[in-house]
Design an enzyme around this catalytic site. Sequence first.
Site, PDB file in Angstrom:
ATOM      1  N   ALA A   1       0.824  -1.230   0.093  1.00  0.00           N
ATOM      2  CA  ALA A   1       0.188   0.076  -0.094  1.00  0.00           C
ATOM      3  C   ALA A   1       0.930   1.321   0.099  1.00  0.00           C
ATOM      4  O   ALA A   1       2.211   1.096   0.337  1.00  0.00           O
ATOM      5  CB  ALA A   1      -0.723   0.091   1.383  1.00  0.00           C
TER       6      ALA A   1
ATOM      7  N   GLU B   1      -1.146  -8.918  -0.780  1.00  0.00           N
ATOM      8  CA  GLU B   1      -2.568  -9.311  -0.683  1.00  0.00           C
ATOM      9  C   GLU B   1      -3.248  -9.432  -2.020  1.00  0.00           C
ATOM     10  O   GLU B   1      -4.139 -10.043  -2.092  1.00  0.00           O
ATOM     11  CB  GLU B   1      -3.236  -8.281   0.275  1.00  0.00           C
ATOM     12  CG  GLU B   1      -2.605  -8.674   1.709  1.00  0.00           C
ATOM     13  CD  GLU B   1      -2.962  -7.717   2.821  1.00  0.00           C
ATOM     14  OE1 GLU B   1      -2.783  -6.395   2.461  1.00  0.00           O
ATOM     15  OE2 GLU B   1      -3.556  -7.891   3.717  1.00  0.00           O
TER      16      GLU B   1
ATOM     17  N   GLU C   1       4.717  -4.967   7.007  1.00  0.00           N
ATOM     18  CA  GLU C   1       3.804  -3.884   8.009  1.00  0.00           C
ATOM     19  C   GLU C   1       4.110  -4.030   9.297  1.00  0.00           C
ATOM     20  O   GLU C   1       4.513  -2.851   9.852  1.00  0.00           O
ATOM     21  CB  GLU C   1       2.259  -4.478   7.849  1.00  0.00           C
ATOM     22  CG  GLU C   1       1.574  -4.228   6.514  1.00  0.00           C
ATOM     23  CD  GLU C   1       1.641  -5.468   5.640  1.00  0.00           C
ATOM     24  OE1 GLU C   1       2.539  -6.439   5.500  1.00  0.00           O
ATOM     25  OE2 GLU C   1       0.929  -5.474   4.715  1.00  0.00           O
TER      26      GLU C   1
ATOM     27  N   GLY D   1       0.524  -5.163   1.033  1.00  0.00           N
ATOM     28  CA  GLY D   1      -0.960  -4.866   0.000  1.00  0.00           C
ATOM     29  C   GLY D   1      -0.681  -5.387  -1.356  1.00  0.00           C
ATOM     30  O   GLY D   1      -1.702  -5.883  -1.800  1.00  0.00           O
TER      31      GLY D   1
HETATM   32  N1  CO8 Z   1       4.616   3.209  -0.567  1.00  0.00           N
HETATM   33  C1  CO8 Z   1       5.009   4.303  -1.155  1.00  0.00           C
HETATM   34  N2  CO8 Z   1       6.276   4.688  -1.863  1.00  0.00           N
HETATM   35  C2  CO8 Z   1       6.986   3.419  -1.854  1.00  0.00           C
HETATM   36  C3  CO8 Z   1       6.541   2.037  -1.419  1.00  0.00           C
HETATM   37  C4  CO8 Z   1       5.156   2.063  -0.827  1.00  0.00           C
HETATM   38  N3  CO8 Z   1       4.952   1.027  -0.179  1.00  0.00           N
HETATM   39  N4  CO8 Z   1       7.745   1.184  -1.745  1.00  0.00           N
HETATM   40  C5  CO8 Z   1       8.517   1.831  -2.460  1.00  0.00           C
HETATM   41  N5  CO8 Z   1       8.085   2.951  -2.739  1.00  0.00           N
HETATM   42  C6  CO8 Z   1       8.786   4.183  -3.433  1.00  0.00           C
HETATM   43  C7  CO8 Z   1       9.949   4.660  -2.798  1.00  0.00           C
HETATM   44  O1  CO8 Z   1       9.574   5.571  -1.395  1.00  0.00           O
HETATM   45  C8  CO8 Z   1      10.997   5.116  -3.708  1.00  0.00           C
HETATM   46  O2  CO8 Z   1      10.467   6.535  -4.118  1.00  0.00           O
HETATM   47  P1  CO8 Z   1      11.281   7.658  -4.183  1.00  0.00           P
HETATM   48  O3  CO8 Z   1      12.369   7.377  -5.441  1.00  0.00           O
HETATM   49  O4  CO8 Z   1      10.400   8.853  -4.583  1.00  0.00           O
HETATM   50  O5  CO8 Z   1      12.011   7.860  -2.884  1.00  0.00           O
HETATM   51  C9  CO8 Z   1      10.582   4.371  -4.896  1.00  0.00           C
HETATM   52  O6  CO8 Z   1       9.376   3.633  -4.524  1.00  0.00           O
HETATM   53  C10 CO8 Z   1      11.594   3.168  -4.995  1.00  0.00           C
HETATM   54  O7  CO8 Z   1      11.833   2.588  -4.016  1.00  0.00           O
HETATM   55  P2  CO8 Z   1      13.163   2.477  -3.015  1.00  0.00           P
HETATM   56  O8  CO8 Z   1      14.156   3.492  -3.696  1.00  0.00           O
HETATM   57  O9  CO8 Z   1      12.851   2.024  -1.718  1.00  0.00           O
HETATM   58  O10 CO8 Z   1      13.807   0.737  -3.708  1.00  0.00           O
HETATM   59  P3  CO8 Z   1      14.695  -0.206  -3.322  1.00  0.00           P
HETATM   60  O11 CO8 Z   1      15.008  -1.096  -4.188  1.00  0.00           O
HETATM   61  O12 CO8 Z   1      15.577   0.317  -2.446  1.00  0.00           O
HETATM   62  O13 CO8 Z   1      13.684  -0.938  -2.078  1.00  0.00           O
HETATM   63  C11 CO8 Z   1      11.880  -2.036  -1.187  1.00  0.00           C
HETATM   64  C12 CO8 Z   1      12.755  -1.559  -2.698  1.00  0.00           C
HETATM   65  C13 CO8 Z   1      12.576  -3.001  -0.362  1.00  0.00           C
HETATM   66  C14 CO8 Z   1      10.655  -2.581  -1.543  1.00  0.00           C
HETATM   67  C15 CO8 Z   1      11.561  -0.522  -0.479  1.00  0.00           C
HETATM   68  O14 CO8 Z   1      10.861   0.236  -1.326  1.00  0.00           O
HETATM   69  C16 CO8 Z   1      10.491  -0.666   0.569  1.00  0.00           C
HETATM   70  O15 CO8 Z   1      10.804  -1.524   1.579  1.00  0.00           O
HETATM   71  N6  CO8 Z   1       9.082  -0.413   0.242  1.00  0.00           N
HETATM   72  C17 CO8 Z   1       8.132  -0.471   1.333  1.00  0.00           C
HETATM   73  C18 CO8 Z   1       7.410  -1.835   1.459  1.00  0.00           C
HETATM   74  C19 CO8 Z   1       6.286  -2.109   2.480  1.00  0.00           C
HETATM   75  O16 CO8 Z   1       6.699  -1.753   3.716  1.00  0.00           O
HETATM   76  N7  CO8 Z   1       5.255  -2.336   1.959  1.00  0.00           N
HETATM   77  C20 CO8 Z   1       4.093  -2.454   3.000  1.00  0.00           C
HETATM   78  C21 CO8 Z   1       3.427  -1.060   3.020  1.00  0.00           C
HETATM   79  S1  CO8 Z   1       1.891  -1.413   4.251  1.00  0.00           S
HETATM   80  C22 CO8 Z   1       0.845  -2.182   3.402  1.00  0.00           C
HETATM   81  O17 CO8 Z   1       0.958  -2.640   2.430  1.00  0.00           O
HETATM   82  C23 CO8 Z   1      -0.485  -2.453   4.329  1.00  0.00           C
HETATM   83  C24 CO8 Z   1      -1.356  -3.111   3.405  1.00  0.00           C
HETATM   84  C25 CO8 Z   1      -2.789  -2.756   4.082  1.00  0.00           C
HETATM   85  C26 CO8 Z   1      -3.847  -2.819   3.266  1.00  0.00           C
HETATM   86  C27 CO8 Z   1      -3.834  -2.585   1.545  1.00  0.00           C
HETATM   87  C28 CO8 Z   1      -4.598  -1.171   1.405  1.00  0.00           C
HETATM   88  C29 CO8 Z   1      -4.211  -1.013  -0.154  1.00  0.00           C
END
Ligand code: CO8
Length: 259
Positions: free
Chosen positions: A67, A113, A133, A110
């Site tokens: 998400a 999911e 999460e 998400g």
């Molecule tokens: N939300 C918003 N932005 C994101 C997300 C995210 N989940 N994941 C990645 N991005 C963005 C980064 O902020 C970055 O943006 P910017 O270039 O502007 O800084 C861009 O994508 C590229 O990401 P990274 O530079 O971080 O890329 P890496 O290769 O270094 O890392 C990862 C990849 C490991 C996947 C890392 O991006 C990461 O940890 N992302 C977050 C993963 C996460 O925590 N996901 C869970 C989110 S919470 C959730 O899903 C709750 C679900 C609830 C129900 C669903 C309702 C829709």
Amino acid sequence: MDQSDEFISVKVEDAIGIVELNRPDVLNALNRHMVSEVVGAFERLDRDESVKVILLMGRGRAFAAGADIKEMAGANPVDFELLDPFAPWDRMTLIKKPIIGAVHGFALGGGFELALSCDLLFAAEDARFGFPEVNLGVMPGAGGTQRLTKLLGKTRAMEWLLSGETFSAEEALQWGIVNRTIPQSLLIEETKRFARKLAGKPPLSLRLIKESVHMAVDATISEGMKQERKNFYLLFASEDQKEGMKAFVEKRTAEFKGR
Ligand code: CO8
């Protein structure tokens, strides 16, 4: 297909409705609007008689990294109550046609999911799955704790949900989360090939098999068996059953109409 879609692209190819998540700059992070678009596209494709199977994939280097954390960060419970963000997720369970997910790169939170909402999952060998999460001080909210536990059992689901660690496509294959793993360069080609195979099957059979299998996940065996039997009987009211069995006897390929 729908010019108003902002975060996805949709096309129909060989009777396959293809929905592509299209926010590659943020690894297809799912904002609310995007989830509504995905479900809206599924519903349109479900109604479109020229479409037999739906394929969901992600553009760029991930399927979906979860998400949209930036959208969610400032939310409070009242916002959630009023916005009802899970309503589109509930609608996803009503789609009748088979949905095949093609996952590469990250399928997290998400995004995982969403993958688990598909009926079949094909994964690139590089795919990584997980529920991070817990590292954000929250937990899965779109079925992750329920679906992962049904698939893996309590022991493994606890480990992955509590630790927030990711696991590989190979592990996902071993545990029955994905149907097969495919070298990344062939993922879409192979998934489309399988989708075309399903698209040649009688659509009513696909629809009622899907319904019966989903029933097996939630219902007791006896409830599920009753539903299965009714669906079996129902198919004998279809032209495709007559055609399928006649074609077998006449040693020719059946021509199914979806009626
Ligand atoms: N939300 C918003 N932005 C994101 C997300 C995210 N989940 N994941 C990645 N991005 C963005 C980064 O902020 C970055 O943006 P910017 O270039 O502007 O800084 C861009 O994508 C590229 O990401 P990274 O530079 O971080 O890329 P890496 O290769 O270094 O890392 C990862 C990849 C490991 C996947 C890392 O991006 C990461 O940890 N992302 C977050 C993963 C996460 O925590 N996901 C869970 C989110 S919470 C959730 O899903 C709750 C679900 C609830 C129900 C669903 C309702 C829709």
